[in-house]
Design a protein around this motif. Structure first.
Motif, PDB file in Angstrom:
ATOM      1  N   ASP A  23       0.791  -1.224   0.000  1.00 52.56           N
ATOM      2  CA  ASP A  23       0.000   0.000   0.000  1.00 52.56           C
ATOM      3  C   ASP A  23       0.827   1.279   0.000  1.00 52.56           C
ATOM      4  OD1 ASP A  23      -2.308  -1.444  -0.087  1.00 52.56           O
ATOM      5  OD2 ASP A  23      -2.736  -1.277   2.040  1.00 52.56           O
ATOM      6  N   ILE A  24       2.076   1.214   0.407  1.00 52.33           N
ATOM      7  CA  ILE A  24       2.926   2.405   0.508  1.00 52.33           C
ATOM      8  C   ILE A  24       4.094   2.264  -0.462  1.00 52.33           C
ATOM      9  CG2 ILE A  24       4.467   3.694   2.056  1.00 52.33           C
ATOM     10  CD1 ILE A  24       1.525   3.945   2.753  1.00 52.33           C
ATOM     11  N   VAL A  25       4.464   3.380  -1.073  1.00 52.70           N
ATOM     12  CA  VAL A  25       5.600   3.357  -1.990  1.00 52.70           C
ATOM     13  C   VAL A  25       6.486   4.573  -1.715  1.00 52.70           C
ATOM     14  CG1 VAL A  25       4.307   4.529  -3.829  1.00 52.70           C
ATOM     15  CG2 VAL A  25       6.265   3.139  -4.418  1.00 52.70           C
ATOM     16  N   LEU A  26       7.802   4.341  -1.688  1.00 51.35           N
ATOM     17  CA  LEU A  26       8.747   5.450  -1.592  1.00 51.35           C
ATOM     18  C   LEU A  26       8.791   6.144  -2.944  1.00 51.35           C
ATOM     19  CD1 LEU A  26      11.800   3.949   0.311  1.00 51.35           C
ATOM     20  CD2 LEU A  26      10.254   5.715   1.123  1.00 51.35           C
ATOM     21  N   VAL A  27       8.914   7.465  -2.934  1.00 52.88           N
ATOM     22  CA  VAL A  27       8.975   8.222  -4.183  1.00 52.88           C
ATOM     23  C   VAL A  27      10.112   9.229  -4.136  1.00 52.88           C
ATOM     24  CG1 VAL A  27       6.551   7.950  -4.814  1.00 52.88           C
ATOM     25  CG2 VAL A  27       7.205   9.844  -3.339  1.00 52.88           C
ATOM     26  N   VAL A  28      10.675   9.466  -5.316  1.00 55.34           N
ATOM     27  CA  VAL A  28      11.713  10.472  -5.500  1.00 55.34           C
ATOM     28  C   VAL A  28      11.384  11.261  -6.759  1.00 55.34           C
ATOM     29  CG1 VAL A  28      13.547   9.174  -4.324  1.00 55.34           C
ATOM     30  CG2 VAL A  28      13.202   8.844  -6.767  1.00 55.34           C
ATOM     31  N   ASN A  29      12.127  12.331  -6.955  1.00 56.13           N
ATOM     32  CA  ASN A  29      12.003  13.140  -8.159  1.00 56.13           C
ATOM     33  C   ASN A  29      12.327  12.281  -9.386  1.00 56.13           C
ATOM     34  OD1 ASN A  29      13.408  15.039 -10.254  1.00 56.13           O
ATOM     35  ND2 ASN A  29      12.182  16.393  -8.942  1.00 56.13           N
ATOM     36  N   LYS A  30      11.663  12.545 -10.490  1.00 57.78           N
ATOM     37  CA  LYS A  30      11.883  11.750 -11.703  1.00 57.78           C
ATOM     38  C   LYS A  30      13.323  11.832 -12.201  1.00 57.78           C
ATOM     39  CE  LYS A  30       8.475  13.377 -14.204  1.00 57.78           C
ATOM     40  NZ  LYS A  30       7.442  13.536 -15.254  1.00 57.78           N
ATOM     41  N   ASN A  31      14.050  12.883 -11.839  1.00 60.24           N
ATOM     42  CA  ASN A  31      15.436  13.037 -12.281  1.00 60.24           C
ATOM     43  C   ASN A  31      16.449  12.400 -11.330  1.00 60.24           C
ATOM     44  OD1 ASN A  31      14.749  14.480 -14.627  1.00 60.24           O
ATOM     45  ND2 ASN A  31      14.482  16.327 -13.401  1.00 60.24           N
ATOM     46  N   ASN A  32      15.988  11.862 -10.231  1.00 63.57           N
ATOM     47  CA  ASN A  32      16.894  11.197  -9.288  1.00 63.57           C
ATOM     48  C   ASN A  32      17.392   9.912  -9.946  1.00 63.57           C
ATOM     49  OD1 ASN A  32      17.937   9.560  -7.124  1.00 63.57           O
ATOM     50  ND2 ASN A  32      16.862  10.893  -5.694  1.00 63.57           N
ATOM     51  N   PRO A  33      18.716   9.700  -9.995  1.00 61.27           N
ATOM     52  CA  PRO A  33      19.256   8.522 -10.673  1.00 61.27           C
ATOM     53  C   PRO A  33      19.045   7.198  -9.932  1.00 61.27           C
ATOM     54  CG  PRO A  33      21.033   9.802  -9.714  1.00 61.27           C
ATOM     55  CD  PRO A  33      19.771  10.595  -9.510  1.00 61.27           C
ATOM     56  N   VAL A  34      18.662   7.243  -8.661  1.00 63.03           N
ATOM     57  CA  VAL A  34      18.453   6.015  -7.887  1.00 63.03           C
ATOM     58  C   VAL A  34      17.222   5.285  -8.425  1.00 63.03           C
ATOM     59  CG1 VAL A  34      17.959   5.104  -5.587  1.00 63.03           C
ATOM     60  CG2 VAL A  34      19.514   7.033  -5.853  1.00 63.03           C
ATOM     61  N   SER A  35      17.360   3.964  -8.614  1.00 65.03           N
ATOM     62  CA  SER A  35      16.226   3.196  -9.151  1.00 65.03           C
ATOM     63  C   SER A  35      15.600   2.255  -8.129  1.00 65.03           C
ATOM     64  CB  SER A  35      16.665   2.406 -10.385  1.00 65.03           C
ATOM     65  OG  SER A  35      17.721   1.537 -10.042  1.00 65.03           O
ATOM     66  N   SER A  36      16.289   1.989  -7.015  1.00 64.49           N
ATOM     67  CA  SER A  36      15.737   1.164  -5.940  1.00 64.49           C
ATOM     68  C   SER A  36      16.585   1.366  -4.687  1.00 64.49           C
ATOM     69  CB  SER A  36      15.706  -0.315  -6.338  1.00 64.49           C
ATOM     70  OG  SER A  36      17.018  -0.821  -6.439  1.00 64.49           O
ATOM     71  N   LEU A  37      16.059   0.915  -3.569  1.00 61.97           N
ATOM     72  CA  LEU A  37      16.790   0.981  -2.304  1.00 61.97           C
ATOM     73  C   LEU A  37      16.665  -0.355  -1.596  1.00 61.97           C
ATOM     74  CD1 LEU A  37      15.715   4.346  -0.599  1.00 61.97           C
ATOM     75  CD2 LEU A  37      17.947   3.797  -1.533  1.00 61.97           C
ATOM     76  N   SER A  38      17.674  -0.705  -0.843  1.00 59.05           N
ATOM     77  CA  SER A  38      17.534  -1.865   0.032  1.00 59.05           C
ATOM     78  C   SER A  38      16.675  -1.430   1.216  1.00 59.05           C
ATOM     79  CB  SER A  38      18.906  -2.331   0.524  1.00 59.05           C
ATOM     80  OG  SER A  38      19.451  -1.393   1.426  1.00 59.05           O
ATOM     81  N   ALA A  39      16.077  -2.381   1.891  1.00 55.33           N
ATOM     82  CA  ALA A  39      15.281  -2.075   3.073  1.00 55.33           C
ATOM     83  C   ALA A  39      16.152  -1.383   4.121  1.00 55.33           C
ATOM     84  CB  ALA A  39      14.657  -3.349   3.635  1.00 55.33           C
ATOM     85  N   GLN A  40      17.399  -1.825   4.244  1.00 56.89           N
ATOM     86  CA  GLN A  40      18.319  -1.223   5.210  1.00 56.89           C
ATOM     87  C   GLN A  40      18.631   0.222   4.851  1.00 56.89           C
ATOM     88  OE1 GLN A  40      19.187  -2.440   8.079  1.00 56.89           O
ATOM     89  NE2 GLN A  40      20.531  -0.760   8.616  1.00 56.89           N
TER      90      GLN A  40
END
Length: 139
Positions: A23-40
């Motif tokens: 139900d929840i999603v982390l979001v960043v700016n569309k220009n942020n180069p990060v494509s995923s994060l580890s849970a940690q």
């Protein structure tokens, strides 16, 4: 019969938990180069232990006033209640070890802030996700 009821209840709870987990999603700016994060990494970012993106830019944290969304996020990603999260940041502010996240009203306001802040990270309800921000899957 009693075992069937217990088993049915257990199966229902498993499916309910997996539905809520998405139900929840982390979001960043569309220009942020990060494509995923580890849970940690997600936890370290939101607890102020990781303060910069890989490119050296300072991470700007955003959090929500919306109780249900905040509780879902803090419980699933940080293993804390919303109150524990708020207390954690009040202590950090008082001791000078960190600045709490910028608080926004709801999903719509979160998307507006993240859409204009290339260093920002926030969270919204999955149902509110659109192309104004980039979803950041937690692996």
């Amino acid at each position: 019969m009693k075992n069937i009821i217990i088993l049915s209840f257990f199966v229902l709870m498993v499916f309910a938990s997996s539905a809520v987990a998405g139900d929840i999603v982390l979001v960043v700016n569309k220009n942020n180069p990060v494509s995923s994060l580890s849970a940690q990494d997600a936890k370290m970012i939101y607890l102020g232990n990781k303060k910069s993106w890989d490119n050296g830019e300072k991470i700007i944290l955003y959090s929500q006033y919306d109780y249900a969304v905040r509780e879902d996020f803090t419980g699933k990603v940080l293993s804390k209640t919303g109150q524990q999260f708020a207390t954690y940041w009040k202590k950090a502010l008082f001791t000078g070890t960190g600045r709490p996240p910028i608080e926004v009203k709801d999903d719509a306001e979160m998307k507006k802030f993240i859409a204009i802040d290339p260093r920002g990270i926030g969270y919204i309800s999955r149902a509110a996700l659109d192309d104004s921000v980039k979803a950041l899957p937690i692996q």
